[in-house]
Design a protein around this motif. Structure first.
Motif, mmCIF file in Angstrom:
data_model
loop_
_atom_site.group_PDB
_atom_site.id
_atom_site.type_symbol
_atom_site.label_atom_id
_atom_site.label_comp_id
_atom_site.label_asym_id
_atom_site.label_seq_id
_atom_site.Cartn_x
_atom_site.Cartn_y
_atom_site.Cartn_z
ATOM 1 N N ALA A 75 45.246 42.007 51.526
ATOM 2 C CA ALA A 75 45.578 40.594 51.350
ATOM 3 C C ALA A 75 44.792 39.694 52.304
ATOM 4 C CB ALA A 75 47.082 40.380 51.562
ATOM 5 N N SER A 76 43.930 40.282 53.114
ATOM 6 C CA SER A 76 43.246 39.531 54.162
ATOM 7 C C SER A 76 41.979 38.824 53.665
ATOM 8 C CB SER A 76 42.868 40.476 55.310
ATOM 9 O OG SER A 76 41.809 41.351 54.903
ATOM 10 N N LYS A 77 41.540 37.849 54.446
ATOM 11 C CA LYS A 77 40.277 37.158 54.155
ATOM 12 C C LYS A 77 39.096 38.114 54.339
ATOM 13 C CE LYS A 77 39.719 35.336 58.706
ATOM 14 N NZ LYS A 77 39.817 34.897 59.835
ATOM 15 N N GLU A 78 39.244 39.111 55.204
ATOM 16 C CA GLU A 78 38.177 40.089 55.408
ATOM 17 C C GLU A 78 37.960 40.939 54.151
ATOM 18 O OE1 GLU A 78 39.750 38.925 59.413
ATOM 19 O OE2 GLU A 78 40.709 39.538 57.549
ATOM 20 N N TRP A 79 39.081 41.342 53.503
ATOM 21 C CA TRP A 79 38.969 42.098 52.248
ATOM 22 C C TRP A 79 38.351 41.210 51.168
ATOM 23 C CZ3 TRP A 79 38.940 46.900 50.548
ATOM 24 C CH2 TRP A 79 39.062 47.130 49.177
ATOM 25 N N ALA A 80 38.784 39.969 51.106
ATOM 26 C CA ALA A 80 38.239 39.038 50.117
ATOM 27 C C ALA A 80 36.726 38.882 50.302
ATOM 28 C CB ALA A 80 38.936 37.686 50.212
#
Length: 106
Positions: A75-80
């Motif tokens: 759910a993180s911005k890093e995964w995005a």
């Protein structure tokens, strides 16, 4: 450990070497930033044991403390950012998650 396991094949226009270099280079720079990531192992596949297993280039195992920690990473911005970098690469991928069990240590 709770793992995200990714089996991937390169885009048709890429060489195996280019794909592995990208995965372990540019893409790794984003993946390493995932919150809660405890370990990451990557295998560059150089041959299939049997014909039905052919066509894959690499395998990643990303380890987290718990299913909740993995869900937080997803759910993180890093995964995005990592997903955005992959974009519409047109490779193939299998992604599965599960609890790790140590079966043998030599």
């Amino acid at each position: 450990m709770y793992n995200l396991v990714l089996l991937a094949a390169r885009p048709p226009e890429w060489t195996h070497e280019r794909f592995i270099d990208w995965w372990r280079g540019d893409h790794a720079e984003l993946t390493r930033r995932l919150p809660g990531l405890r370990a990451w192992r990557h295998t560059a596949i150089d041959q299939a044991l049997e014909q039905r297993s052919e066509g894959w280039d690499g395998l990643s195992v990303l380890s987290f403390d718990s299913p909740e920690a993995l869900r937080k990473a997803l759910a993180s911005k890093e995964w995005a950012a990592a997903v955005a970098q992959v974009g519409d690469m047109k490779g193939r991928r299998i992604a599965v998650m599960g609890q790790e069990a140590e079966m043998f240590t030599g």
